[in-house]
Each structure stands twice: as C-alpha cells, then as structure tokens.
Scaffold this motif. Structure first.
Motif, PDB file in Angstrom:
ATOM      1  N   GLN A 223     -17.857  17.927-116.062  1.00  0.00           N
ATOM      2  CA  GLN A 223     -18.797  18.330-117.104  1.00  0.00           C
ATOM      3  C   GLN A 223     -18.987  19.852-117.122  1.00  0.00           C
ATOM      4  OE1 GLN A 223     -22.475  16.113-116.943  1.00  0.00           O
ATOM      5  NE2 GLN A 223     -23.458  17.318-118.554  1.00  0.00           N
ATOM      6  N   THR A 224     -18.993  20.440-115.937  1.00  0.00           N
ATOM      7  CA  THR A 224     -19.133  21.895-115.824  1.00  0.00           C
ATOM      8  C   THR A 224     -17.924  22.608-116.416  1.00  0.00           C
ATOM      9  OG1 THR A 224     -20.515  21.704-113.849  1.00  0.00           O
ATOM     10  CG2 THR A 224     -19.378  23.805-114.188  1.00  0.00           C
ATOM     11  N   LEU A 225     -16.737  22.114-116.120  1.00  0.00           N
ATOM     12  CA  LEU A 225     -15.514  22.725-116.658  1.00  0.00           C
ATOM     13  C   LEU A 225     -15.480  22.628-118.179  1.00  0.00           C
ATOM     14  CD1 LEU A 225     -12.946  21.438-114.011  1.00  0.00           C
ATOM     15  CD2 LEU A 225     -13.748  23.790-114.302  1.00  0.00           C
ATOM     16  N   GLN A 226     -15.966  21.519-118.704  1.00  0.00           N
ATOM     17  CA  GLN A 226     -16.025  21.368-120.160  1.00  0.00           C
ATOM     18  C   GLN A 226     -16.993  22.382-120.769  1.00  0.00           C
ATOM     19  OE1 GLN A 226     -17.138  17.226-120.480  1.00  0.00           O
ATOM     20  NE2 GLN A 226     -15.010  16.506-120.526  1.00  0.00           N
ATOM     21  N   ARG A 227     -18.094  22.643-120.058  1.00  0.00           N
ATOM     22  CA  ARG A 227     -19.067  23.611-120.565  1.00  0.00           C
ATOM     23  C   ARG A 227     -18.481  25.019-120.558  1.00  0.00           C
ATOM     24  NH1 ARG A 227     -21.309  26.360-123.111  1.00  0.00           N
ATOM     25  NH2 ARG A 227     -23.539  26.728-123.494  1.00  0.00           N
ATOM     26  N   TYR A 228     -17.740  25.355-119.524  1.00  0.00           N
ATOM     27  CA  TYR A 228     -17.108  26.680-119.478  1.00  0.00           C
ATOM     28  C   TYR A 228     -16.031  26.823-120.559  1.00  0.00           C
ATOM     29  CZ  TYR A 228     -19.482  28.838-115.578  1.00  0.00           C
ATOM     30  OH  TYR A 228     -20.438  29.443-114.792  1.00  0.00           O
ATOM     31  N   GLN A 229     -15.362  25.717-120.880  1.00  0.00           N
ATOM     32  CA  GLN A 229     -14.381  25.784-121.962  1.00  0.00           C
ATOM     33  C   GLN A 229     -15.066  26.106-123.283  1.00  0.00           C
ATOM     34  OE1 GLN A 229     -10.856  25.595-121.709  1.00  0.00           O
ATOM     35  NE2 GLN A 229     -11.209  26.482-123.736  1.00  0.00           N
TER      36      GLN A 229
END
Length: 588
Positions: free
Chosen positions: A525-531
């Motif tokens: 979920q964090t990686l998706q937010r950074y994307q």
C-alpha cells in the motif's frame, strides 16, 4: 564614522548609541545580555593576548564553535591584529578537520567544548605547526580563552594595536572559509573586508525601521549567517543565539525576534511540522486548517491583483490558523531570509501569506556570499532570487547559461591553490559560479541548476536533476531525493522518505505497524502511495525529465553519514557510491 573594515562595526555601533544589548545568550538556562562595551573590551584584550603569543599579521587562527558572544569577540580580536580567522563547522568529520587545519597551517585552535577538544587532540600529532588548543567552555587542565584574555590584560599595547588597525585596508583578507566540499576536498576561500561589507551595505535597506531583535541559529562559520550577524550588529539589533537547531521554535518564543535567517531545508521542515499538526485535527477544524494552508500556498504576491474576496478569506484564515503559526515563532517574526539553495515557490507564497514575509537570496562562499537578493522595495518575484547585488556585475554565459559575476565581493582566491583560482576566475576577472540561470526582462534572476550536476541521457537530452528534486520535495512523503541517469535511456531516482510523516500516514490508513524501516518501505500500500506521488509530479515535467523508475531507501541523509554537506546540500558522489547496486538495478 565610516565602516571600511569589519572590525569597525563595534565602534560604529557604540557611536550610534544603540540602547539594546548586542548579544543575548543562554547560560545555565538563563538568557544573559552582553553589551557593546563588553564586546569592544573583550575583543581588544584578545588582540593583546594574541600579540603577546606572537600571532603575526596574515597568520591563520582556527575557531570551531557554535554561535555565541565569544565567537564575535574572537573574530574581532583576530581581525584587529591583521590575522585571519578560519572558522570551521563543529560537525564535520575528523578527516576534514585534519585536511583544513593542515592546509591552513594553524598554530592555534580555539574550540567551544570538551567534545570538540577531544576531536582536536585525536589529530594533534598529525599537525606539526600546532602549538596549543584553547577551549571557550572551561575544561579542567586545559588552556582556556580566559587565559588569552588574562594575558592580554597583563600586556596591553593600545598604541601597537591602533597602528596595526590603521594599516589594514578594506582589500585585505579578513577571513578564510573552507567550502563544504560537494565536489571534492574543501578549498580555503579568502574573503576581504570590502567583499563582506559590500554584501551588508547591499541589503541594509531591507529590515524595517521598527526591527530590534534577531534570532541566529545557523553556524557562524557559514558566510551567509555570518554576514547576517554583522548586519544585525551594524543595524543596532540585539542578536539572540539559539541553543540548538532543535530549540529554534522554543527560543523564538522567548526571544520574540523580528528577523531570522534560514535555509530551504529548515523551512520545509517547519511547513511539514505545520502540515502534520493539521493531520491530527478532525471535523470542521481539520477542513479549515487545510483550506488555510491551500490558500497560503496559492497566495498572489502582487497585492493589487488580490481580489476583495481573497482578502476576506485571508483575514478569516489569519484569525483561525495563521495567527497561531506566528505565535509559535514568538509573535513578532516579520522577515524570514532564505539562502543556500533555491526554495520552493509554494513556501515563499505560504510563509508570506501567513505574515512571515520570506525573502530569498542566492550566492556562494566565493562571493561573500551574495550574487542576487530580493528586498522590501519591490524586489520580489516568485521563483526568482531577486536582482543582482549593487555594485556587482552579473552575466549569463551564452554557451552553457552559467552565471558569471565580477566585483568587489568576489574572493581574493583559493588559499595556496593558484591553479584552482585560475579555473574559477578567468583572465577578465569573471568568477564562474557553476550555477546556471537566466534573467527576465525586468532583471530578476532565475536559477535553473548546476553545470556539474546536469547530465545527458543516452538519447542526447540534458536533464537538470535539481529542478526535479525540488519539485518532488514539495510532497511531505519525500524528505530527500537524488535523480540519476547519466548515459541512460531515462531518468530514475533514489528517494529517502520522511519516516515521521510516513509512520503517521500508515497509522491513519490502517497499514500494519512495522518494526523496521525496511518493512515500512516494502509495504504494498505504501509503494502504491509513492507511485501516486511520482505520477503527480511527473505530470508537471517534460518527458525527458520524468522519473521512470525509483527506489525507496531506509537511510536518513545527514552530515554524519556524509550524504549531506554542512550546508545541507546532497553529496551526489557519496550517495551514488552508497547506492551503486540499487542504481545499477534501476537501469537493468
């Protein structure tokens, strides 16, 4: 009287009969005032003491200390006998201390504390010229600044001192400051009295007439803060020295300053702290808070263009939000000065809207330091660093858009480095800054990057990484970032998250509570937010500049791991070496 040398400033201040103390410094938890008579007498006693020790004209004397009254006493005491003060950051590595002290061939070092004394003692046997190390704070069994002052009081020689002072000209070297070494080993920059005073006189019109108090928190070994420190003295202000970076807000409440100098990174952190405070609110209060923040970030600097509707909104935002922000910094802060790097336009808009008018300057140590600066007389325009300093010639090189300057504030040269000096200052006297820029039709200077940090992709397209990095750092998720891609098909990035903000975000969005940073940045979920962050800012960039691949890292970039210089700029070579494998994988 005329101020032609830096050491003329205390006498000028006394002649002006400023009613306020010169310096205020916290000792044992209590603010203590230091007046002009103490300043002058202590400086003279240090001069007498140094003369008795055999310190000669042109000799380098090292000082390693945070900002405090004694820093100034030593500075003036050294200058008045024609010696050269070499101020050094208290936070650099042992390796850098050894290089600077060896290169400057110092016989005497004055340090602030016992901790710094131990650092010097550890390398003392590698400094053949060294005769003695003195401390400012008392350390049992160790020579102290008070010993130099006592020696001076036992051996006063006012006639000799006056004779030496009279022989010192405005073109003589007043100080030597070592660069922070972003592109190699530190270089000793020799600066004249005239050069620093040219800066001071170029900005003296900006502080408003009712200003009386300044807060100083950055190291005085940085020429930017040091020049501002001289300005405060010259203008008759009282200067409060903050206890530490972490106590700036607390000390601001106590000192209630009108003016404070800063750097973009510090202001970014202040904004992020304000933002996080809003994240903790709920309901209507939260909505009003973020509405006020958005209003500030879109503030129109051109007041005649502000609609009546906007002014009404701003008055409401001021009552509900902005007044609290000002109060958290003492309630009287009216001018923030930012230098050292380009600042994000939204921060200029925001702080100005809040009532903390933000002025920006651009310069280098080699220019004492200013090249251009905004001022309170119509010299402000968003996205620019203002107009060029009075008396300084500035032009843009047609072949690569490099900013070149020529004038009295340019350094005398690099110490014992004629080849490096010749590389920096051409035969016509133009100093090559290494920065790129452009002027608009009204003479405002825009910074566009660094000649040495720009790179070319394999497609033959130039990329200016600093512009991209500053854009992405507008996001509270991004604390630091470095764009890479020399010789590659696209630009990529190493991103250092703001883990304090990320932790709060994960808690609010139900992300599992992780034990390590590695687990935090591996969360899906964090990686998706950074994307989403990457997508947002990529949309504002040209195709060549867009970040195609990126990687989150767990390190906090700082001076201690050498990822940042003492002036908080990223060291690209160090970071590239530390993440070589990651960078290689980005381009596989």
């Amino acid at each position: 009287m005329q101020v032609k040398r830096l050491f003329d400033i205390p006498a000028y201040r006394k002649e002006q009969n400023a009613p306020r103390p010169v310096f205020v410094h916290k000792e044992a938890g209590v603010w203590k005032e230091h007046n002009i008579d103490e300043y002058i007498s202590q400086s003279e006693l240090i001069s007498f003491g140094l003369l008795s020790m055999g310190v000669e004209r042109g000799e380098n004397v090292a000082l390693v200390s945070s900002g405090r009254p004694e820093w100034n006493y030593i500075d003036m005491g050294v200058q008045m006998i024609g010696a050269v003060l070499v101020p050094i950051y208290p936070t650099i590595s042992e390796e850098d201390y050894l290089f600077i002290l060896s290169n400057a061939e110092v016989r005497y070092i004055i340090v602030e504390s016992e901790g710094l004394l131990h650092k010097m003692q550890h390398i003392a046997d590698k400094l053949p010229e060294l005769q003695c190390i003195y401390t400012i704070n008392p350390v049992e069994g160790t020579p102290n600044l008070s010993d130099i002052i006592a020696l001076g009081s036992q051996n006063p020689n006012p006639q000799l001192l006056e004779s030496i002072k009279s022989s010192i000209t405005e073109d003589d070297v007043a100080t030597m400051i070592y660069t922070s070494g972003t592109t190699g080993v530190p270089k000793g920059v020799m600066l004249s009295h005239k050069g620093i005073l040219m800066n001071l006189f170029g900005i003296e019109e900006s502080p408003l007439p009712y200003f009386t108090t300044a807060l100083s928190w950055m190291p005085l070994c940085h020429i930017y803060e040091r020049m501002m420190n001289y300005l405060y003295q010259y203008m008759g202000f009282e200067t409060y020295y903050a206890e530490s970076v972490g106590k700036v807000a607390e000390n601001a409440k106590e000192a209630r300053p009108h003016i404070m100098a800063s750097v973009p990174r510090f202001l970014e952190k202040v904004y992020d702290k304000i933002y996080r405070k809003g994240e903790k609110l709920t309901g209507l209060k939260r909505k009003i808070f973020f509405w006020a923040l958005e209003l500030g970030c879109n503030y129109d600097m051109d007041k005649p263009k502000q609609s009546i509707g906007f002014r009404i909104k701003r008055l409401f935002a001021d009552k509900m939000v902005y007044s609290q922000i000002r109060e958290s910094l003492g309630g009287r802060l009216d001018m923030l000065v930012s230098g050292g790097a380009a600042i994000q336009p939204r921060l200029t808009r925001f702080f100005t809207c809040v009532g903390l008018t933000l002025y920006e300057g651009y310069g280098l140590t080699e220019c004492s330091p200013l090249v251009a600066v905004t001022n309170s007389h119509g010299g402000r325009r968003i996205g620019t660093v203002g107009k060029t300093l009075r008396g300084l010639e500035v032009k843009i090189a047609p072949e690569n858009n490099e900013i070149l300057c020529r004038g009295g504030n340019v350094m005398k040269g690099y110490y014992k480095s004629p080849e490096l000096t010749a590389d920096a200052i051409d035969s016509d006297g133009w100093f090559h800054t290494g920065d790129t820029g452009r002027f608009d039709s009204d003479g405002f200077l825009y910074l566009t990057g660094r000649t040495k940090s720009m790179f070319k992709t394999s497609m033959g397209k130039f990329v200016n990484p600093e512009v991209i990095e500053e854009k992405f750092k507008e996001s509270p998720f991004v604390l630091d970032m470095m764009v890479v891609g020399e010789g590659q098909k696209f630009a990529a990035a190493i991103i250092a998250p703001d883990f304090d903000f990320l932790k709060e975000w994960q808690q609010r969005h139900g992300v599992p509570k992780y034990q390590t940073r590695e687990e935090m940045i591996s969360d899906k979920q964090t990686l998706q937010r950074y994307q989403k962050v990457v997508d947002k800012y990529n949309a504002q960039l040209g195709n060549t500049e867009q970040i195609k691949k990126w990687h989150l890292v767990t390190d906090t970039w700082s001076e201690s791991n050498k990822f940042l210089t003492p002036t908080l700029k990223i060291r690209r070579g160090v970071i590239s070496a530390a993440y070589k494998e990651i960078i290689d994988n980005l381009f596989e």
